[in-house]
Design an enzyme around this catalytic site. Structure first.
Site, PDB file in Angstrom:
ATOM      1  N   HIS A 224      43.411  40.251  52.381  1.00  0.00           N
ATOM      2  CA  HIS A 224      43.015  40.761  51.062  1.00  0.00           C
ATOM      3  C   HIS A 224      41.538  41.096  50.931  1.00  0.00           C
ATOM      4  O   HIS A 224      41.133  41.693  49.942  1.00  0.00           O
ATOM      5  CB  HIS A 224      43.395  39.761  49.969  1.00  0.00           C
TER       6      HIS A 224
HETATM    7  C1  UD1 Z   1      39.443  37.145  44.374  1.00  0.00           C
HETATM    8  C2  UD1 Z   1      38.160  36.467  44.851  1.00  0.00           C
HETATM    9  C3  UD1 Z   1      38.290  36.092  46.329  1.00  0.00           C
HETATM   10  C4  UD1 Z   1      39.548  35.293  46.571  1.00  0.00           C
HETATM   11  C5  UD1 Z   1      40.750  36.069  46.032  1.00  0.00           C
HETATM   12  C6  UD1 Z   1      42.062  35.350  46.211  1.00  0.00           C
HETATM   13  C7  UD1 Z   1      36.054  37.204  43.819  1.00  0.00           C
HETATM   14  C8  UD1 Z   1      34.821  37.957  44.051  1.00  0.00           C
HETATM   15  N1  UD1 Z   1      37.018  37.349  44.741  1.00  0.00           N
HETATM   16  O1  UD1 Z   1      39.587  38.365  45.093  1.00  0.00           O
HETATM   17  O2  UD1 Z   1      37.167  35.306  46.698  1.00  0.00           O
HETATM   18  O3  UD1 Z   1      39.688  35.051  47.956  1.00  0.00           O
HETATM   19  O4  UD1 Z   1      40.535  36.292  44.636  1.00  0.00           O
HETATM   20  O5  UD1 Z   1      43.117  36.159  45.745  1.00  0.00           O
HETATM   21  O6  UD1 Z   1      36.165  36.510  42.838  1.00  0.00           O
HETATM   22  N2  UD1 Z   1      45.321  41.911  40.751  1.00  0.00           N
HETATM   23  C9  UD1 Z   1      46.596  41.901  40.252  1.00  0.00           C
HETATM   24  N3  UD1 Z   1      47.022  40.775  39.613  1.00  0.00           N
HETATM   25  C10 UD1 Z   1      46.240  39.683  39.458  1.00  0.00           C
HETATM   26  C11 UD1 Z   1      44.933  39.701  39.961  1.00  0.00           C
HETATM   27  C12 UD1 Z   1      44.493  40.822  40.619  1.00  0.00           C
HETATM   28  O7  UD1 Z   1      47.332  42.882  40.363  1.00  0.00           O
HETATM   29  O8  UD1 Z   1      46.700  38.674  38.870  1.00  0.00           O
HETATM   30  C13 UD1 Z   1      44.852  43.124  41.476  1.00  0.00           C
HETATM   31  C14 UD1 Z   1      44.062  44.066  40.600  1.00  0.00           C
HETATM   32  O9  UD1 Z   1      44.349  45.364  41.021  1.00  0.00           O
HETATM   33  C15 UD1 Z   1      42.639  43.726  40.957  1.00  0.00           C
HETATM   34  C16 UD1 Z   1      42.750  43.360  42.428  1.00  0.00           C
HETATM   35  O10 UD1 Z   1      44.013  42.705  42.541  1.00  0.00           O
HETATM   36  O11 UD1 Z   1      41.753  44.758  40.719  1.00  0.00           O
HETATM   37  C17 UD1 Z   1      41.665  42.452  42.920  1.00  0.00           C
HETATM   38  O12 UD1 Z   1      41.573  41.290  42.104  1.00  0.00           O
HETATM   39  P1  UD1 Z   1      40.161  40.530  41.919  1.00  0.00           P
HETATM   40  O13 UD1 Z   1      40.352  39.345  41.057  1.00  0.00           O
HETATM   41  O14 UD1 Z   1      39.122  41.516  41.512  1.00  0.00           O
HETATM   42  O15 UD1 Z   1      39.754  40.101  43.371  1.00  0.00           O
HETATM   43  P2  UD1 Z   1      40.593  39.497  44.603  1.00  0.00           P
HETATM   44  O16 UD1 Z   1      40.647  40.542  45.661  1.00  0.00           O
HETATM   45  O17 UD1 Z   1      41.888  38.880  44.163  1.00  0.00           O
END
Ligand code: UD1
Length: 386
Positions: A224
């Site tokens: 991820h």
């Molecule tokens: C975040 C953390 C990372 C951790 C990871 C575990 C930061 C900087 N990053 O990254 O350290 O390893 O979580 O998962 O805080 N999305 C969904 N549903 C959700 C959440 C996210 O669809 O419930 C999608 C959205 O398109 C979003 C993308 O995932 O834009 C990324 O989510 P985000 O919370 O920005 O960062 P992670 O890549 O999950």
């Protein structure tokens, strides 16, 4: 005494579960020295499979407050969390804010706490990848610089903090709180039926073979990090190796993160993953299911920090798809189970083959014993009680 703790994203939940349980246990045994606990969810992760599922299966009390921040750029997530969290602090006036890990919620809430003159405690302090292109490294550095109490999972982290000039009285080596959750949930995970797990969590479009032979070796993968999934020139060759070589050697079980699924679709790679009958594409998994897979896997391929640590305790050989790690204690050279392979296919191939032809049980790092949360609560109930 009032402690307000914060969760935001998936890897936070398994760190708060044991803390919350240990506070409850303390309160039951010490009515004269109560600790009031308020739990705040920033809402960075919000899908049921990325959030609510963990509260249910780990027995975490529902958050007292949810800031419902959701997805967005880093500045949006951090900024909106700070604005909303400031109001919470002004209303509840805790003695301590406790943050865990290194996600955006950790950064936003530690900064806000200090600006409100509230003491901040960081659980999982002192980890350093020394890679400033990782958002998590920035989060770790800022949070540790501001925190009044820095609780470290290992002695390397203690040294990192000393080298940065953190005063000795702020640092305590308490062990790895996530291993408390692992130890408390091992039995439950063992009893899961893997066929049921695969059937219940199958990504609807996945065309994987439904006849999974549990007695044979299988690989598990999670991916991820933006550095692995956000660029087609990195993701395309990586996927070629996974579909071409890993999945032709053994079944590859892949619970897929929403960010990764989105990028595979954007880069036109989605169909090649879906159509491979030996790639078991699953929805993001809950804690017990992931633990079950990790317990049985012949090899783990991951860019997750937490899985590196869990492999180290379970003895699952782990190829860490990164060029650096903030968790060196999990590496083979420190007695652990993991080896850094970055995202270079040649290197991954070499280590993949080497790992399959070698066995060896890693050493359990000091104080990764399932009792870290008790040590933390003991600190709050004595030295830091107010
Ligand atoms: C975040 C953390 C990372 C951790 C990871 C575990 C930061 C900087 N990053 O990254 O350290 O390893 O979580 O998962 O805080 N999305 C969904 N549903 C959700 C959440 C996210 O669809 O419930 C999608 C959205 O398109 C979003 C993308 O995932 O834009 C990324 O989510 P985000 O919370 O920005 O960062 P992670 O890549 O999950």
């Amino acid at each position: 005494m009032k402690i307000l703790s914060v969760v935001g994203a998936r890897p936070n939940f398994m760190k708060i579960a044991p803390l919350s349980a240990a506070i409850q246990k303390h309160n039951a045994g010490h009515p004269d020295r109560p600790i009031e606990h308020i739990l705040v969810h920033t809402g960075q992760h919000y899908d049921v499979r990325m959030s609510d599922a963990f509260f249910n299966e780990l027995g975490i009390p529902m958050p007292d407050i949810n800031l419902e921040i959701g997805s967005g750029s880093h500045a949006e997530q951090v900024g909106q969390t700070m604005i909303a969290f400031e109001k919470v602090l002004r209303e509840h006036k805790p003695d301590w804010v406790v943050v865990v890990g290194d996600v955006n919620a950790t950064l936003a809430c530690s900064v806000t706490a200090k600006k409100e003159n509230i003491k901040c405690c960081h659980i999982e302090a002192g980890l350093r990848s020394r890679d400033m292109s990782m958002p998590e490294e920035i989060n770790r550095l800022v949070t540790d610089r501001l925190s009044d109490l820095l609780l470290t999972p290992d002695r390397i982290s203690v040294e990192n903090l000393r080298n940065e000039g953190v005063p000795e009285e702020k640092i305590r080596f308490v062990g790895n709180i996530m291993i408390d959750t692992l130890e408390a949930n091992r039995d439950k995970a063992s009893s899961i039926d893997i066929h049921k797990l695969l059937a219940e969590n199958k990504l609807e479009e996945s065309k994987h073979n439904n006849h999974f032979d549990e007695s044979k070796a299988f690989a598990v993968m999670t991916l991820h990090r933006p550095s692995n999934v956000d660029k087609t020139e990195v993701l395309t060759p990586l996927l070629g190796f996974l579909t071409g070589e890993v999945a032709s050697t053994m079944p590859l079980i892949w619970p897929i993160h929403p960010r990764t699924a989105k990028q595979l679709k954007t880069f036109g790679l989605w169909d090649s993953v879906l159509s491979n009958s030996n790639i078991y594409l699953l929805h993001p998994l809950g804690y017990h299911n992931m633990l079950k897979l990790n317990m049985g896997a012949r090899i783990m391929l991951t860019d997750s920090g937490g899985l590196q640590e869990e492999c180290c305790i379970l003895g699952t050989p782990c190829l860490t798809l990164r060029w650096n790690t903030e968790r060196p204690v999990t590496l083979r050279e420190h007695g652990g189970a993991s080896v850094l392979v970055g995202n270079n296919v040649e290197r991954i191939r070499t280590e993949f083959r080497h790992t399959l032809s070698n066995e060896g049980m890693p050493a359990r790092p000091e104080l990764w014993d399932g009792h870290t949360a008790e040590r933390i609560v003991e600190l709050f109930a004595t030295e830091f009680y107010e």
